[in-house]
Design an enzyme around this catalytic site. Structure first.
Site, PDB file in Angstrom:
ATOM      1  N   CYS A 118       0.856  -1.187   0.000  1.00 14.05           N
ATOM      2  CA  CYS A 118       0.000   0.000   0.000  1.00 14.05           C
ATOM      3  C   CYS A 118       0.896   1.242   0.000  1.00 14.05           C
ATOM      4  CB  CYS A 118      -0.896   0.001   1.238  1.00 14.05           C
ATOM      5  SG  CYS A 118       0.035   0.060   2.789  1.00 14.05           S
TER       6      CYS A 118
ATOM      7  N   ASN B 267      -3.306  -7.249   8.727  1.00 13.62           N
ATOM      8  CA  ASN B 267      -4.162  -7.160   7.541  1.00 13.62           C
ATOM      9  C   ASN B 267      -4.090  -8.420   6.689  1.00 13.62           C
ATOM     10  OD1 ASN B 267      -2.617  -6.443   4.769  1.00 13.62           O
ATOM     11  ND2 ASN B 267      -1.450  -5.617   6.485  1.00 13.62           N
TER      12      ASN B 267
ATOM     13  N   SER C 239       1.327 -10.116  10.466  1.00 10.77           N
ATOM     14  CA  SER C 239       0.693  -9.043   9.694  1.00 10.77           C
ATOM     15  C   SER C 239      -0.816  -9.112   9.910  1.00 10.77           C
ATOM     16  CB  SER C 239       1.030  -9.184   8.207  1.00 10.77           C
ATOM     17  OG  SER C 239       0.189  -8.352   7.425  1.00 10.77           O
TER      18      SER C 239
ATOM     19  N   HIS D 159       5.390  -5.383   8.841  1.00  8.13           N
ATOM     20  CA  HIS D 159       5.285  -6.753   9.332  1.00  8.13           C
ATOM     21  C   HIS D 159       5.390  -7.744   8.173  1.00  8.13           C
ATOM     22  CE1 HIS D 159       3.126  -5.430  13.271  1.00  8.13           C
ATOM     23  NE2 HIS D 159       4.443  -5.404  13.370  1.00  8.13           N
TER      24      HIS D 159
ATOM     25  N   CYS E   9       2.840   5.590   8.851  1.00 11.28           N
ATOM     26  CA  CYS E   9       1.845   5.780   7.797  1.00 11.28           C
ATOM     27  C   CYS E   9       0.951   6.959   8.158  1.00 11.28           C
ATOM     28  CB  CYS E   9       0.997   4.514   7.653  1.00 11.28           C
ATOM     29  SG  CYS E   9      -0.412   4.713   6.548  1.00 11.28           S
TER      30      CYS E   9
ATOM     31  N   GLU F  32       0.817  -0.960  16.227  1.00 13.18           N
ATOM     32  CA  GLU F  32      -0.002   0.225  15.979  1.00 13.18           C
ATOM     33  C   GLU F  32      -0.861   0.568  17.198  1.00 13.18           C
ATOM     34  OE1 GLU F  32      -3.874   1.542  13.371  1.00 13.18           O
ATOM     35  OE2 GLU F  32      -2.472   0.160  12.414  1.00 13.18           O
TER      36      GLU F  32
ATOM     37  N   HIS G 166      -0.430  -5.336  19.281  1.00 16.58           N
ATOM     38  CA  HIS G 166      -0.022  -4.904  17.936  1.00 16.58           C
ATOM     39  C   HIS G 166       0.704  -3.573  18.049  1.00 16.58           C
ATOM     40  CE1 HIS G 166      -0.355  -3.467  13.773  1.00 16.58           C
ATOM     41  NE2 HIS G 166      -0.511  -4.737  13.436  1.00 16.58           N
TER      42      HIS G 166
ATOM     43  N   THR H 279      -6.067   0.539  12.054  1.00 16.81           N
ATOM     44  CA  THR H 279      -6.294   0.747  10.619  1.00 16.81           C
ATOM     45  C   THR H 279      -6.369  -0.549   9.820  1.00 16.81           C
ATOM     46  OG1 THR H 279      -3.925   0.938  10.129  1.00 16.81           O
ATOM     47  CG2 THR H 279      -5.108   2.973  10.688  1.00 16.81           C
TER      48      THR H 279
END
Length: 321
Positions: A12, A224, A222, A41, A96, A126, A124, A164
């Protein structure tokens, strides 16, 4: 055999920006360059940078004073930034921008006196960074069951934010539970779940029904990438989350005519192509490029790095171990 190659997939804009940051920092400073936690990740990305002299650290104390330090794409807490300043580190913020948006929302709600419910996965990177913005006012929940256990002193002064990289469907279940428990709950005007996460999940939802097997390229840590595999499973389609072609097992393909291949937002395209090549060699597979949505998002390099590079040479005080 037929391969459905999901598009969009893979890197991304935030991951591209973070990786470019580290590439440029290596060119500018030379090794070693330090990164707080994994830059993204993904095992392949991390290992490639390790071989080029990047040192990934889990503590600011591991970084020699005055050294260059990148903050990963997942963001860091104010405490980490303060400790970096105390060690006179040359900090480059590769967070990000969509994660930064969540941090700014947390700061805004905290200043306004809200209790903030953060929907995310405990531990995590984030989530740790976001919670660090207002640790006394943020409560983490992962499920609708967690929501039922919440006891908030002022239920009229509650807001929610999300990690996110969540599953959109899972987040909506938790959000619905929050709205039921706190009817006046506040939320940001724009969804926190990033465009790339939503697009990759949407592609799997649209394409998985045409497949007998889904291969998701991405590392186990990861978030996502794991969500992509989970979505296919909830649709009743066998799904495997793998780091690369070495993890593929022949028995997965018994009776399989169509394979959907996709990749998490931190997985490099070359590992995707290695899997495609393997299936073409082994099973004579044909490839359909299945475009669900186009992406054209780009994030510029952070100002801190642009200013360093514009200076022409590394600072004379740069420490080297």
């Amino acid at each position: 055999m037929k391969i459905l190659l999901a598009n969009p997939r893979g890197f991304c804009a935030g991951v591209n920006m973070a990786i470019e940051c580290l590439e440029r920092a290596l060119e500018f400073f030379g090794p070693p360059v330090y990164v707080y936690h994994e830059i993204v990740h993904n095992k392949h990305v991390v290992n490639r940078f390790v071989h080029r002299g990047v040192e990934f650290v889990d503590s600011i104390d591991e970084v020699p004073e005055g050294s260059p330090l990148l903050y990963s794409a997942h963001g860091v807490s104010p405490e980490i930034r303060a400790r970096s300043r105390a060690r006179k580190l040359l900090a480059i913020d590769a967070t990000c921008p969509l994660v930064t948006k969540v941090h700014l929302e947390a700061i805004k709600y905290a200043k306004a006196g809200y209790t903030i419910v953060l929907i995310g996965h405990e531990g995590h990177d984030e989530v740790i960074g976001t919670m660090g913005e207002a640790p006394e006012q943020i409560i983490l929940v992962e499920t609708a069951e967690d929501v039922q256990k919440l006891e908030i002193e002022d239920p009229e002064k509650v807001a929610y934010l999300t990690q996110t990289t969540l599953s959109v469907d899972d987040a909506n279940v938790v959000i619905a539970a929050l709205r039921e428990k706190f009817p006046s709950i506040n939320n940001p005007p724009k969804d926190d779940i990033c465009y790339a996460t939503q697009n990759r999940q949407g592609a799997v939802r649209e394409l998985a029904a045409r497949a007998d097997l889904v291969l998701v390229l991405g590392s186990q840590n990861s978030s996502n990438s794991r969500r992509l595999a989970e979505i296919a499973l909830t649709m009743g389609v066998p799904s495997r989350l793998i780091d690369g072609v070495a993890e593929i097992r022949p028995e997965w393909f018994d009776g399989v005519e169509t394979v959907l291949i996709t990749a998490g937002a931190s997985a490099p395209e070359d590992v995707v192509q290695e899997c495609v090549d393997y299936l073409q060699r082994t099973y004579g597979a044909s490839v359909e490029n299945a475009v669900v949505r186009e992406e054209d998002v780009h994030f510029p390099l952070p100002k801190s790095l642009r200013e360093l590079i514009a200076g022409g040479e590394p600072p004379a005080t740069l420490a080297r171990s």
